[in-house]
Design an enzyme around this catalytic site. Structure first.
Site, PDB file in Angstrom:
ATOM      1  N   GLY A 100     -13.749  -1.569  -7.263  1.00  0.00           N
ATOM      2  CA  GLY A 100     -14.885  -0.880  -6.674  1.00  0.00           C
ATOM      3  C   GLY A 100     -14.864   0.099  -5.592  1.00  0.00           C
ATOM      4  N   GLY A 101     -13.804   0.522  -5.089  1.00  0.00           N
ATOM      5  CA  GLY A 101     -13.855   1.067  -3.921  1.00  0.00           C
ATOM      6  C   GLY A 101     -14.643   0.441  -2.545  1.00  0.00           C
ATOM      7  N   SER A 151      -7.646   0.938   3.138  1.00  0.00           N
ATOM      8  CA  SER A 151      -8.045   0.399   1.775  1.00  0.00           C
ATOM      9  C   SER A 151      -9.042  -0.564   2.115  1.00  0.00           C
ATOM     10  CB  SER A 151      -6.913  -0.230   1.110  1.00  0.00           C
ATOM     11  OG  SER A 151      -7.353  -0.701   0.163  1.00  0.00           O
ATOM     12  N   SER A 152     -10.100  -0.741   1.007  1.00  0.00           N
ATOM     13  CA  SER A 152     -11.236  -1.451   0.930  1.00  0.00           C
ATOM     14  C   SER A 152     -10.791  -2.893   0.148  1.00  0.00           C
ATOM     15  CB  SER A 152     -12.263  -0.927   0.295  1.00  0.00           C
ATOM     16  OG  SER A 152     -12.829   0.096   1.021  1.00  0.00           O
ATOM     17  N   ASN A 193      -6.038   4.482  -7.377  1.00  0.00           N
ATOM     18  CA  ASN A 193      -7.283   4.876  -6.846  1.00  0.00           C
ATOM     19  C   ASN A 193      -8.220   5.442  -7.905  1.00  0.00           C
ATOM     20  OD1 ASN A 193      -9.104   5.412  -4.924  1.00  0.00           O
ATOM     21  ND2 ASN A 193      -8.321   7.595  -4.362  1.00  0.00           N
ATOM     22  N   ARG A 225       0.725  -1.050   0.179  1.00  0.00           N
ATOM     23  CA  ARG A 225      -0.080  -0.073   0.014  1.00  0.00           C
ATOM     24  C   ARG A 225       1.065   1.311   0.009  1.00  0.00           C
ATOM     25  NH1 ARG A 225      -4.907   1.851  -1.361  1.00  0.00           N
ATOM     26  NH2 ARG A 225      -5.928   3.045   0.509  1.00  0.00           N
ATOM     27  N   THR A 252      -9.605   0.343  -9.973  1.00  0.00           N
ATOM     28  CA  THR A 252      -8.774  -0.679  -9.438  1.00  0.00           C
ATOM     29  C   THR A 252      -8.744  -1.802 -10.240  1.00  0.00           C
ATOM     30  OG1 THR A 252      -9.066   0.292  -7.255  1.00  0.00           O
ATOM     31  CG2 THR A 252      -8.357  -2.058  -7.372  1.00  0.00           C
ATOM     32  N   THR A 261      -4.317  -0.612  -7.384  1.00  0.00           N
ATOM     33  CA  THR A 261      -4.770   0.524  -7.784  1.00  0.00           C
ATOM     34  C   THR A 261      -3.866   1.600  -7.878  1.00  0.00           C
ATOM     35  OG1 THR A 261      -6.783   1.786  -7.746  1.00  0.00           O
ATOM     36  CG2 THR A 261      -5.386   1.192  -5.572  1.00  0.00           C
ATOM     37  N   ASP A 291      -7.968   8.553   0.253  1.00  0.00           N
ATOM     38  CA  ASP A 291      -8.161   7.486   1.115  1.00  0.00           C
ATOM     39  C   ASP A 291      -8.011   7.720   2.654  1.00  0.00           C
ATOM     40  OD1 ASP A 291      -9.672   6.006  -0.592  1.00  0.00           O
ATOM     41  OD2 ASP A 291      -8.035   4.622  -0.974  1.00  0.00           O
TER      42      ASP A 291
HETATM   43  O1  DON Z   1      -7.908   1.206  -1.582  1.00  0.00           O
HETATM   44  C1  DON Z   1      -8.999   1.506  -1.771  1.00  0.00           C
HETATM   45  O2  DON Z   1      -9.945   1.302  -1.149  1.00  0.00           O
HETATM   46  C2  DON Z   1      -9.512   2.525  -2.936  1.00  0.00           C
HETATM   47  N1  DON Z   1      -8.314   3.261  -3.146  1.00  0.00           N
HETATM   48  C3  DON Z   1      -9.961   1.647  -4.092  1.00  0.00           C
HETATM   49  C4  DON Z   1     -10.255   2.363  -5.195  1.00  0.00           C
HETATM   50  C5  DON Z   1     -10.990   1.503  -6.305  1.00  0.00           C
HETATM   51  O3  DON Z   1     -11.348   0.299  -5.843  1.00  0.00           O
HETATM   52  C6  DON Z   1     -11.512   2.098  -7.369  1.00  0.00           C
HETATM   53  N2  DON Z   1     -12.582   1.170  -8.081  1.00  0.00           N
HETATM   54  N3  DON Z   1     -13.175   1.158  -8.837  1.00  0.00           N
END
Ligand code: DON
Length: 586
Positions: free
Chosen positions: A490-491, A469-470, A418, A121, A398, A416, A440
């Site tokens: 997908g965040g 992060s997710s 982001n 990360r 991502t 990712t 984030d």
């Molecule tokens: O680390 C994370 O949770 C976010 N930066 C991830 C971003 C993400 O998945 C965007 N995607 N669609």
């Protein structure tokens, strides 16, 4: 297997009673398939997964899948293939594949029963201060955490991939980088999707002449389908890494170009930040679900903790008997999601900076207490839910990929920048797109990030800290062997997407393609809305609305890249929600 076109309305035909019988039937079929003939998934009646006997790679880039598969065919292991895929996607899937971002790799080696979570990360630069991301009134200024040069954390990808290869791989870094270097040097034909994704970020990219020079033609026009995207500077960077290892990125000429660009343009990343970056091997979080062993990503991702917390709660409900995507099943899932996301906001952060009560959050006992609070008939009263921000449409991106080799070694990797193309800024002379991961952090308590996620002290910004992060790369074992390898983009939607892939396979007996294609739902407590993809039946929506849910049917959620191994056969599916992926084995 290229993307299958799915007929979404078909998915809504599932009647509650029929789906119970169907689930039981499929479950028995899968159970009977252990060690038996490969079950045929007739595309006339079932969505058809890719299948293979030895190894498989599933990614969102056909070039990367093939590059990884070549490594497996040559006798490389899953880690060799995964690292190759990771570097290749930095070239062929630049919206999310990267050198200038970060992520997480989960590894399981059944031979030694070893499990490792590689944390690469990004970290806050040492010069980063919270005040830098505030407006004059002291509120979060998202332009600064999302768009500009100070939006970037110190990249971790090169260190993470190199560490994985060094510790668990068998091929040289030069071999792992070869396809990436070739594709960057000679280019590859761009497709509609790449052009579309670039068009969407064009305005943002205009702030970076270097990005415009690479991703658009002279005068700023788009590439046409079939024209080649050549990335000479990126090839140069990749070659430096192939020759001198990750130090080329963190200490050599590449590092100098990054830190020089930063200091000339008001950026924060210094030589010291780069030289001191380290990828870490952490213990995965572990749980069980209906007899399966779950391995997933520990903090600084919230993914694994929330996934296990939700599974522990769900295990207390007879989900299969409710029927897939029935109002009752969705209600129980949504309530579990809300409770888990509430904990995310309160307790999760970088474990090197804050105390995260992981053991408690993933314990069965804790889930027992939480699930007792779920009213089987109606959603938690809304006066307990505080208003939050809506995630904007401008999206992140991502990418996830899953790999299994002929020895059963499994890799699940999510990484990712982001947003799509990160901050949109490319470091001149390197081809490296920079992430915008600083968003984030919880810049101010209670202010939602780009995915509507809020947080407090635990995820407050500090120099050298990793932002929460997710990302949820996950490996599920059955009888000690990798059974399901999955993860998603997908965040905030990542964790619930992974949850549903798991429950679709384990509770509802779906094959991996069906589990991937099925309509998804999501609740993250704030905002107080139950999101669904289109394709949920009108009857179900009516029942959920009557229970008191505010339902928002909108865009697709996530993009899962998954592998299931049953009885010696490997099945895989790339998600049809994003074009261009490939699940292929040999
Ligand atoms: O680390 C994370 O949770 C976010 N930066 C991830 C971003 C993400 O998945 C965007 N995607 N669609």
């Amino acid at each position: 297997m290229r993307n299958l076109v799915i007929n979404k309305p078909l998915l809504s035909l599932t009647a509650k009673n029929l789906s119970l019988l169907f689930a039981i039937f499929l479950f028995l079929t899968i159970a009977a398939a252990e060690g038996a003939e490969r079950p045929e998934f007739d595309p006339q009646s079932r969505f058809h997964p890719a299948y293979a006997e030895h190894g498989m790679v599933v990614s969102e880039s056909e070039y990367a899948t093939r590059a990884g598969l070549d490594v497996l065919r040559e006798g490389g292991n899953a880690i060799d293939a995964a690292v190759t895929v990771g570097f290749t996607m930095a070239v062929t899937y630049p919206r999310a594949g990267n050198l200038g971002g970060g992520g997480f790799m989960l590894i399981y080696l059944p031979g030694t029963k070893e499990a490792a979570a590689i944390d690469y990360r990004e970290k806050a630069p040492l010069a980063a201060r919270n005040e830098m991301y505030l407006d004059e009134k002291g509120g979060a200024d998202v332009e600064k955490s999302r768009q500009g040069i100070i939006a970037s954390g110190v990249p971790g990808t090169v260190a993470g991939l190199a560490l994985a290869l060094d510790k668990y791989g068998t091929i040289t870094l030069e071999r792992a980088l070869r396809p990436a270097i070739g594709l960057a040097e000679n280019g590859f034909p761009v497709d509609e999707e790449l052009i579309r994704s670039l068009t969407r970020v064009k305005e943002r990219m205009k702030a970076s002449p270097e990005s415009m020079k690479i991703f658009f033609k002279e005068g700023g026009s788009s590439y046409a389908p079939g024209e080649r995207l050549i990335q000479k500077d990126l090839a140069w960077t990749l070659r430096r890494i192939a020759e001198s290892g990750p130090d080329a990125f963190y200490e050599g000429t590449v590092a100098e170009r990054i830190s020089g660009f930063m200091s000339e343009n008001g950026g924060l990343i210094t030589k010291k930040d780069l030289a001191s970056y380290e990828a870490l091997v952490r213990e995965p979080v572990r749980g069980t679900y209906r007899g399966y062993d779950i391995y997933s990503m520990p903090p600084p991702s919230s993914g694994g903790v929330l996934l296990i917390e939700m599974l522990n709660m769900l295990e207390r409900f007879p989900l299969a008997s409710y029927g897939h995507n029935s109002a009752r099943a969705i209600h129980v899932m949504a309530e579990c999601m809300k409770l888990a996301y509430a904990d995310r906001a309160e307790y999760l952060g970088d474990p090197d900076f804050v105390d995260v009560p992981v053991a408690r959050l993933i314990s069965k006992e804790y889930a027992r207490g939480l699930s007792a609070r779920i009213d089987p008939e109606s959603p938690a009263p809304s006066d307990k839910i505080h208003p939050g921000g809506k995630p904007p449409r401008e999206g992140g991106n991502t990418t996830h990929f899953s790999v299994i080799d002929k020895w059963g070694n499994a890799v699940s990797n999510t990484y990712t920048l982001n947003f799509n193309y990160g901050s949109g800024i490319t470091v001149p002379g390197t081809g490296i797109l920079l992430n915008n991961e600083m968003d984030d952090f919880s810049i101010t308590p209670g202010t939602p990030n780009a995915y509507g996620l809020t947080g407090g002290e635990h995820n407050a910004l500090a120099p050298g800290k990793r932002m929460l992060s997710s990302m949820t790369p996950t490996i599920v074992l059955r009888d000690g062997k990798p059974f399901l390898i999955t993860g998603s983009v997908g965040g905030s939607l990542i964790i619930t997407t992974v949850l549903q892939v798991l429950t679709n396979v384990i509770d509802f007996g779906m094959n991996v393609a069906e589990a991937t294609y099925a309509v998804r739902v999501h609740h993250q407590r704030l905002p107080d809305e139950l999101r669904t993809e289109s394709g949920l039946s009108a009857d179900t929506i009516k029942l959920l609305s009557e229970m008191g849910y505010s339902i928002v049917t909108g865009d697709t959620m996530g993009s899962a890249q998954s592998i299931v191994k049953i009885g010696g056969y490997i099945y895989g599916a790339t998600d049809p929600r994003r074009p261009g992926g490939l699940a292929e084995g040999y």
